[in-house]
Design a protein around this motif. Structure first.
Motif, PDB file in Angstrom:
ATOM      1  N   UNK A 150       0.890  -1.269  -0.061  1.00 34.42           N
ATOM      2  CA  UNK A 150       0.015   0.007   0.219  1.00 34.42           C
ATOM      3  C   UNK A 150       1.052   1.230   0.141  1.00 34.42           C
ATOM      4  N   UNK A 151       1.876   1.485   0.990  1.00 35.10           N
ATOM      5  CA  UNK A 151       2.897   2.434   0.759  1.00 35.10           C
ATOM      6  C   UNK A 151       3.423   2.585  -0.589  1.00 35.10           C
ATOM      7  N   UNK A 202       1.806   7.216  -6.522  1.00 32.95           N
ATOM      8  CA  UNK A 202       0.428   7.768  -6.948  1.00 32.95           C
ATOM      9  C   UNK A 202       0.611   9.360  -7.071  1.00 32.95           C
ATOM     10  N   UNK A 203       0.312   9.954  -8.375  1.00 33.91           N
ATOM     11  CA  UNK A 203       0.533  11.194  -8.552  1.00 33.91           C
ATOM     12  C   UNK A 203      -0.224  12.261  -7.434  1.00 33.91           C
ATOM     13  N   UNK A 204       0.412  13.201  -7.142  1.00 35.88           N
ATOM     14  CA  UNK A 204      -0.282  14.185  -6.202  1.00 35.88           C
ATOM     15  C   UNK A 204      -1.375  15.015  -7.068  1.00 35.88           C
ATOM     16  N   UNK A 205      -1.379  14.506  -8.297  1.00 34.88           N
ATOM     17  CA  UNK A 205      -2.614  14.948  -9.152  1.00 34.88           C
ATOM     18  C   UNK A 205      -3.952  14.413  -8.769  1.00 34.88           C
ATOM     19  N   UNK A 206      -3.826  13.076  -8.191  1.00 37.63           N
ATOM     20  CA  UNK A 206      -4.641  12.226  -7.606  1.00 37.63           C
ATOM     21  C   UNK A 206      -5.101  12.132  -6.312  1.00 37.63           C
ATOM     22  N   UNK A 207      -5.464  13.270  -5.669  1.00 39.89           N
ATOM     23  CA  UNK A 207      -5.562  13.131  -4.414  1.00 39.89           C
ATOM     24  C   UNK A 207      -6.815  12.199  -3.807  1.00 39.89           C
ATOM     25  N   UNK A 208      -7.827  12.013  -4.638  1.00 39.13           N
ATOM     26  CA  UNK A 208      -8.974  11.256  -3.987  1.00 39.13           C
ATOM     27  C   UNK A 208      -8.326   9.716  -3.802  1.00 39.13           C
ATOM     28  N   UNK A 233      -5.104   8.901  -3.578  1.00 43.83           N
ATOM     29  CA  UNK A 233      -4.212   8.965  -2.470  1.00 43.83           C
ATOM     30  C   UNK A 233      -4.962   8.773  -1.119  1.00 43.83           C
ATOM     31  N   UNK A 234      -6.065   9.377  -0.951  1.00 46.07           N
ATOM     32  CA  UNK A 234      -7.044   9.403   0.274  1.00 46.07           C
ATOM     33  C   UNK A 234      -7.503   7.912   0.342  1.00 46.07           C
ATOM     34  N   UNK A 235      -7.864   7.505  -0.590  1.00 43.60           N
ATOM     35  CA  UNK A 235      -8.365   6.010  -0.568  1.00 43.60           C
ATOM     36  C   UNK A 235      -7.392   5.024  -0.197  1.00 43.60           C
ATOM     37  N   UNK A 236      -6.046   5.113  -0.524  1.00 48.44           N
ATOM     38  CA  UNK A 236      -5.024   4.255  -0.241  1.00 48.44           C
ATOM     39  C   UNK A 236      -4.585   4.552   1.147  1.00 48.44           C
ATOM     40  N   UNK A 237      -4.563   5.746   1.699  1.00 44.31           N
ATOM     41  CA  UNK A 237      -4.264   6.197   3.019  1.00 44.31           C
ATOM     42  C   UNK A 237      -5.244   5.372   4.159  1.00 44.31           C
ATOM     43  N   UNK A 238      -6.682   5.689   3.735  1.00 46.46           N
ATOM     44  CA  UNK A 238      -7.764   5.161   4.374  1.00 46.46           C
ATOM     45  C   UNK A 238      -7.477   3.361   4.714  1.00 46.46           C
ATOM     46  N   UNK A 245      -3.565  14.939   4.566  1.00 51.62           N
ATOM     47  CA  UNK A 245      -2.703  14.966   3.612  1.00 51.62           C
ATOM     48  C   UNK A 245      -1.301  14.448   3.820  1.00 51.62           C
ATOM     49  N   UNK A 246      -0.811  13.528   3.164  1.00 50.74           N
ATOM     50  CA  UNK A 246       0.441  12.775   3.374  1.00 50.74           C
ATOM     51  C   UNK A 246       1.366  13.131   2.336  1.00 50.74           C
ATOM     52  N   UNK A 247       2.718  13.514   2.301  1.00 51.75           N
ATOM     53  CA  UNK A 247       3.275  13.662   1.099  1.00 51.75           C
ATOM     54  C   UNK A 247       4.115  12.441   1.007  1.00 51.75           C
TER      55      UNK A 247
END
Length: 183
Positions: A30-31, A37-43, A45-50, A61-63
């Motif tokens: 997952x990490x 995953x591009x910073x242009x795809x915040x949704x 990135x959020x799905x992965x972090x959740x 937000x996690x860089x």
């Protein structure tokens, strides 16, 4: 007790247990996906972090690059921000309150090893949970060690090595960290 139960309760455990190996692999995959995953795809990135974390607030937000051990033992509140290069070794629970900022290259480490050389050579490990209160700011290159609790409104200076717990409304810094001023 299973090795996972031992791990989460702070007892010595065997990290080579198949369940723990599978959990670490899941987190690494997952990490890896998150970090690619591009910073242009915040949704996305959020799905992965959740999927990775035990719980999150609504806004976070996690860089990249971000790394963790298991992911499921990390719980962050609303308005959480982690900058580049954050590492959270969440062998035990890591609970971070709301409105918290993590600067670049911060390490939050629950994992530890026995000082007894025979136990260490046997591959045993243990962990101590970390709790960070609301409205905290952890400066760049700071290290938060196993078992630390930080109160609300704590500021950790850049480069600090936090080896013990601190209450609310303080600025801490140094190695080992000490109170620099009260807020």
């Amino acid at each position: 007790m299973t090795e996972k139960e031992k791990m989460l309760s702070g007892e010595y455990y065997d990290p080579d247990d198949s369940e723990l190996i599978a959990m670490r692999l899941r987190a690494r995959l997952l990490t890896e996906t998150l970090n690619q995953t591009s910073a242009e795809k915040p949704e996305e990135r959020h799905r992965i972090i959740r999927a990775l974390f035990g719980s999150t607030g609504k806004v976070f937000h996690i860089e990249s690059v971000f790394n963790c051990e298991y992911g499921k033992n990390i719980h962050v509140g609303d308005n959480f921000f982690a900058n580049f290069g954050c590492v959270i070794l969440d062998v035990a629970e890591v609970r971070i309150g709301r409105d918290c900022l993590i600067a670049p290259q911060v390490g939050i480490y629950t994992a530890t090893h026995p000082t007894d050389p025979k136990k260490r050579a046997a591959g045993l490990e243990y962990a101590k949970p970390i709790t960070i209160g609301d409205n905290c700011w952890i400066g760049g290159h700071a290290t938060i060690n196993p078992g630390v609790t930080l109160g609300n409104n704590v500021v950790v200076a850049s480069g600090a090595v936090v080896t013990k717990s601190f209450g609310d409304n303080v600025v801490i810094g140094g190695n080992p960290a000490r109170i620099l001023k009260t807020i």
